[in-house]
Design a protein around this motif. Structure first.
Motif, PDB file in Angstrom:
ATOM      1  N   VAL A   1      -1.792   2.435   1.729  1.00  0.00           N
ATOM      2  CA  VAL A   1      -1.483   2.243   3.119  1.00  0.00           C
ATOM      3  C   VAL A   1      -0.161   1.498   3.598  1.00  0.00           C
ATOM      4  O   VAL A   1       0.087   0.356   2.774  1.00  0.00           O
ATOM      5  N   PRO A   2       1.136   1.663   4.176  1.00  0.00           N
ATOM      6  CA  PRO A   2       2.158   1.175   4.401  1.00  0.00           C
ATOM      7  C   PRO A   2       1.550  -0.777   5.027  1.00  0.00           C
ATOM      8  O   PRO A   2       0.398   0.302   6.283  1.00  0.00           O
ATOM      9  N   ASN A   3       2.679  -1.215   5.747  1.00  0.00           N
ATOM     10  CA  ASN A   3       1.618  -2.561   6.185  1.00  0.00           C
ATOM     11  C   ASN A   3       1.756  -1.983   7.870  1.00  0.00           C
ATOM     12  O   ASN A   3       3.029  -1.331   8.284  1.00  0.00           O
ATOM     13  N   LEU A   4       0.526  -2.450   8.008  1.00  0.00           N
ATOM     14  CA  LEU A   4       0.657  -2.182   9.437  1.00  0.00           C
ATOM     15  C   LEU A   4       1.537  -2.992  10.852  1.00  0.00           C
ATOM     16  O   LEU A   4       1.969  -1.996  11.394  1.00  0.00           O
ATOM     17  N   GLU A   5       2.080  -3.374  10.141  1.00  0.00           N
ATOM     18  CA  GLU A   5       3.762  -4.565  11.108  1.00  0.00           C
ATOM     19  C   GLU A   5       4.521  -3.843  10.574  1.00  0.00           C
ATOM     20  O   GLU A   5       5.426  -3.230  11.627  1.00  0.00           O
ATOM     21  N   ASP A   6       5.016  -2.109   9.993  1.00  0.00           N
ATOM     22  CA  ASP A   6       5.982  -2.269   9.086  1.00  0.00           C
ATOM     23  C   ASP A   6       5.707  -0.272  10.334  1.00  0.00           C
ATOM     24  O   ASP A   6       5.455   0.645   9.831  1.00  0.00           O
ATOM     25  N   THR A   7       6.062  -0.008  11.751  1.00  0.00           N
ATOM     26  CA  THR A   7       5.581   1.287  12.488  1.00  0.00           C
ATOM     27  C   THR A   7       6.000   1.956  12.072  1.00  0.00           C
ATOM     28  O   THR A   7       5.832   2.980  12.292  1.00  0.00           O
TER      29      THR A   7
ATOM     30  N   THR B   1     -13.778   9.762  -2.419  1.00  0.00           N
ATOM     31  CA  THR B   1     -14.261   8.917  -1.567  1.00  0.00           C
ATOM     32  C   THR B   1     -12.934   7.493  -1.266  1.00  0.00           C
ATOM     33  O   THR B   1     -12.963   7.145  -2.223  1.00  0.00           O
ATOM     34  N   ILE B   2     -12.651   7.499  -0.175  1.00  0.00           N
ATOM     35  CA  ILE B   2     -11.599   6.689  -0.545  1.00  0.00           C
ATOM     36  C   ILE B   2     -12.900   5.407   0.095  1.00  0.00           C
ATOM     37  O   ILE B   2     -13.745   4.906   1.477  1.00  0.00           O
ATOM     38  N   THR B   3     -12.646   4.334  -1.195  1.00  0.00           N
ATOM     39  CA  THR B   3     -13.079   3.153  -0.200  1.00  0.00           C
ATOM     40  C   THR B   3     -12.487   2.050   0.204  1.00  0.00           C
ATOM     41  O   THR B   3     -13.443   0.612  -0.321  1.00  0.00           O
ATOM     42  N   GLY B   4     -11.845   1.794   0.603  1.00  0.00           N
ATOM     43  CA  GLY B   4     -10.359   0.723   0.962  1.00  0.00           C
ATOM     44  C   GLY B   4      -9.914   0.678   1.327  1.00  0.00           C
ATOM     45  O   GLY B   4      -8.850   2.449   0.653  1.00  0.00           O
ATOM     46  N   ALA B   5      -8.685   0.196   1.611  1.00  0.00           N
ATOM     47  CA  ALA B   5      -6.925   0.608   1.922  1.00  0.00           C
ATOM     48  C   ALA B   5      -6.810  -0.485   0.770  1.00  0.00           C
ATOM     49  O   ALA B   5      -7.388  -1.625   1.145  1.00  0.00           O
ATOM     50  N   VAL B   6      -5.400   0.118   0.603  1.00  0.00           N
ATOM     51  CA  VAL B   6      -4.481  -1.744  -0.219  1.00  0.00           C
ATOM     52  C   VAL B   6      -2.851  -1.047  -0.069  1.00  0.00           C
ATOM     53  O   VAL B   6      -2.258   0.128   1.083  1.00  0.00           O
ATOM     54  N   ILE B   7      -2.422  -2.369   1.256  1.00  0.00           N
ATOM     55  CA  ILE B   7      -0.800  -2.157   1.184  1.00  0.00           C
ATOM     56  C   ILE B   7       0.018  -1.823   0.331  1.00  0.00           C
ATOM     57  O   ILE B   7      -0.037  -2.541  -1.010  1.00  0.00           O
TER      58      ILE B   7
END
Length: 135
Positions: free
Chosen positions: A78-84, A122-128
């Motif tokens: 996933v993208p960095n959550l600060e990168d709107t 199955t998505i087990t988590g998120a990685v930046i």
């Protein structure tokens, strides 16, 4: 797994007749591909497709409906959550995973030469996701 029709699409994913090319000659003998090889192929394909560590990917392969079913457990980049801007430009998770399922079905089938009838993810988590820097 028991060989249904070895060498024919949709048969047992672990056994094919040696030299059983669709339009070519057939040679005596048999080729056995162990299930662990199919698992490693699916793990590597998933890791490359999603750009995640192969150690984070867990795959199971089974015979299903005349082909093979692949069950994948993996983190999702996933993208960095600060990168709107990246978040707003991104595709919703369910659409991304549906597209990933399709890509993995096609690519794993192409590499193994077997029909992949089902891909469970199955998505087990998120990685930046790694960001590439422009120089």
């Amino acid at each position: 797994m028991v060989a249904a029709e070895a060498g024919h699409p949709g048969g047992n994913p672990t056994r094919v007749a040696a030299g059983a090319a669709p339009n070519g000659p057939s040679y005596p003998g048999r080729i056995t591909v162990k299930e662990r090889v199919l698992v490693k192929i699916a793990e590597e394909t998933t890791a490359i497709t999603l750009k995640v560590d192969r150690g984070d990917v867990n795959v199971e392969v089974a015979e299903a409906r005349g082909g093979m079913a692949v069950t994948i457990r993996t983190p999702l980049p996933v993208p960095n959550l600060e990168d709107t801007a990246a978040i707003n430009a991104g595709t919703p998770v369910l659409q991304r995973v549906a597209r990933i399922q399709e890509q993995l079905r096609d690519r794993i089938g192409q590499i193994t030469g077997r029909e992949v009838t089902r891909v469970n993810v199955t998505i087990t988590g998120a990685v930046i996701a790694e960001q590439k820097r422009v120089r």
